[in-house]
Design a protein around this motif. Structure first.
Motif, mmCIF file in Angstrom:
data_model
loop_
_atom_site.group_PDB
_atom_site.id
_atom_site.type_symbol
_atom_site.label_atom_id
_atom_site.label_comp_id
_atom_site.label_asym_id
_atom_site.label_seq_id
_atom_site.Cartn_x
_atom_site.Cartn_y
_atom_site.Cartn_z
ATOM 1 N N ASN A 1 -1.114 4.289 -4.635
ATOM 2 C CA ASN A 1 -1.643 3.240 -5.513
ATOM 3 C C ASN A 1 -2.982 3.637 -6.120
ATOM 4 O O ASN A 1 -3.281 3.317 -7.251
ATOM 5 N N PHE B 1 4.665 3.097 5.100
ATOM 6 C CA PHE B 1 4.923 4.491 5.463
ATOM 7 C C PHE B 1 4.659 4.856 6.921
ATOM 8 O O PHE B 1 4.957 5.956 7.344
ATOM 9 N N HIS C 1 4.015 7.243 -4.956
ATOM 10 C CA HIS C 1 3.759 6.381 -3.800
ATOM 11 C C HIS C 1 2.311 5.936 -3.727
ATOM 12 O O HIS C 1 1.959 5.076 -2.936
ATOM 13 N N GLU D 1 8.440 1.941 -2.554
ATOM 14 C CA GLU D 1 7.851 3.270 -2.362
ATOM 15 C C GLU D 1 7.658 4.002 -3.692
ATOM 16 O O GLU D 1 6.942 4.991 -3.747
ATOM 17 N N PHE E 1 -4.113 10.035 4.445
ATOM 18 C CA PHE E 1 -3.835 9.764 3.032
ATOM 19 C C PHE E 1 -4.753 10.660 2.210
ATOM 20 O O PHE E 1 -5.945 10.749 2.483
ATOM 21 N N PRO F 1 0.375 0.486 1.784
ATOM 22 C CA PRO F 1 1.029 1.749 2.153
ATOM 23 C C PRO F 1 1.099 1.980 3.660
ATOM 24 O O PRO F 1 2.053 2.591 4.142
#
Ligand SMILES: [Zn+2]
Length: 414
Positions: A183, A73, A181, A224, A154, A69
């Protein structure tokens, strides 16, 4: 392919079951938003597999290939405040949440994946306390400078605990199109449960598998978007994690979405819409691998029709451009095999993208006015969910003899 930047999930993201059955293999792509500037044209951008599986245990449909990610992102260019359609949607949505849940001044709302703070602004105007959480540093900084307090992180259990200590429990936690998005779903749902007060509600919007299936929006499958949700696997997932999904509704945004309302068990009455939507999902067979394999075959046919048309036009000396480069265009271009050999350039209305090149295939992105300067014979509408609006806006182009090609849900020339 680059292996360090991605891994393959061996277990279901919702129930941790290990029986994942592959149903759809799309052509590997770079991250769908990874446009590059002219200085990076010589780079070979890494591509990652794009394989979809269904969990035999809980029925959840998901991407098994997970790109890191922070790679996906960290330089996200999309700002929700930029698109007028999205701003209007978020305002309506915000007001409906305020009405429906009876929110009042002083209540505390946390949005995970808050982007530039557009959604939270509606709540702030109504006197609520707002907090955004978004990992994109540049976008979080923009939100903070505009008065929407935003943590550039996050979201996980540790962040949730910290926010609860510093700000108190949340009346509402929201996650719009970011749920898919994440995980680490476990860390996410643990964080939500930790943050919610006793009557608190978690509201989320996710892409709805029923819409992906019924409208052939296979191009919304990109790295994504790790999940293609439907009601029953989600209901089980929340129940297994000490929460209860008590209501659902469909929304037209992003090509078709599912909005869910989740609380602590027994805190809210169960709405009839839960059973209604779950019944419809079973009726069209979305709990069965065979249904999804037939869907894959339908996509292959759509791709062959489109490329046959474009190659035929090219052979007759016609010039072809494309319109719109949303993230999903990357999936469509790669899976259907449409690169610079078939389209010369893409026009896009977003000023941020003009001057860049499409992810991996490096098709140049230019301003929409180019349609009137270069007058291509045909324009493939890659942002095909906005085809009607685009064709209406550019009536002067078709009146001048140009034609629009809309690739999906059924190939059409306007
Ligand atoms: Zn599962």
């Amino acid at each position: 392919m680059s292996s360090a930047l991605y891994h393959r999930n061996e277990a279901c993201r919702l129930c941790h079951g290990s029986r994942l059955e592959g149903v759809l293999s799309l052509t590997p792509t770079p991250p769908a938003n990874a446009c590059v500037g002219p200085e990076r044209l010589s780079e070979n951008q890494p591509r990652f597999p794009l394989d979809v599986a269904i969990c035999i245990d809980c029925g959840h449909v998901q991407l098994v290939d997970v790109v890191d990610p922070s790679y996906l992102f960290s330089h996200y260019v999309y700002a929700s405040g930029a698109a007028p359609v999205m701003v209007a949607h978020l305002e309506d949505y915000g007001r409906s949440v305020i009405r429906r849940l009876g929110l009042k001044p002083g209540d505390f709302i946390v949005e995970v994946g808050s982007n530039d703070g557009t959604f939270l602004r509606t709540f702030k105007m109504e006197g609520l306390k707002v907090l955004g959480i978004d990992p994109a540093q540049n976008i979080a900084a923009k939100a903070n400078s505009e008065g929407i307090e935003t943590l550039a992180e996050f979201f996980d259990l540790a962040v949730a605990q910290r926010v609860r200590e510093s700000h108190g429990p949340a009346h509402i936690v929201v996650a719009n199109h970011v749920f898919a998005h994440v995980n680490d779903m476990q860390g996410f749902v643990d964080g939500v449960r930790t943050l919610l007060g006793p009557d608190g509600v978690f509201v989320f919007e996710v892409g709805y598998l029923v819409d992906v299936f019924e409208k052939t929006t296979f191009d919304t499958i990109y790295h994504e978007h790790l999940d293609f949700h439907r009601v029953e696997p989600l209901r089980k997932f929340f129940a297994a994690n000490g929460l209860e999904m008590f209501d659902v509704e469909r929304s037209e945004i992003q090509g078709g979405s599912l909005r869910g309302f989740v609380g602590l068990p027994g805190a809210h009455p169960l709405a009839p819409a839960l059973a209604e939507l779950a019944t419809h999902e079973r009726k069209i067979g979305l709990d069965k691998p065979a249904t999804l394999r037939r869907y894959a075959a339908r996509i292959e046919r759509a791709g062959m029709e489109l490329t046959a048309l474009l190659k035929g036009l090219k052979a007759r000396g016609k010039t072809i451009a494309a319109y719109g480069l949303p993230a999903k265009a990357t999936t469509l271009m790669y899976h259907f095999g449409i690169g610079q050999d078939l389209i010369e350039y893409v026009v896009d209305d977003a000023p941020l993208k003009v001057g860049l090149y499409s992810p991996g295939l490096h098709v140049p992105i230019v301003a929409a006015s180019t349609l009137y300067e270069k007058r291509p014979d045909y324009v493939v509408v890659l942002a095909w969910n906005f085809a009607d609006a685009i064709i209406r806006k550019h009536a002067a182009f078709t009146e001048g003899g140009g034609r629009f090609i809309v690739p999906l849900p059924n190939l059409a020339i306007h």
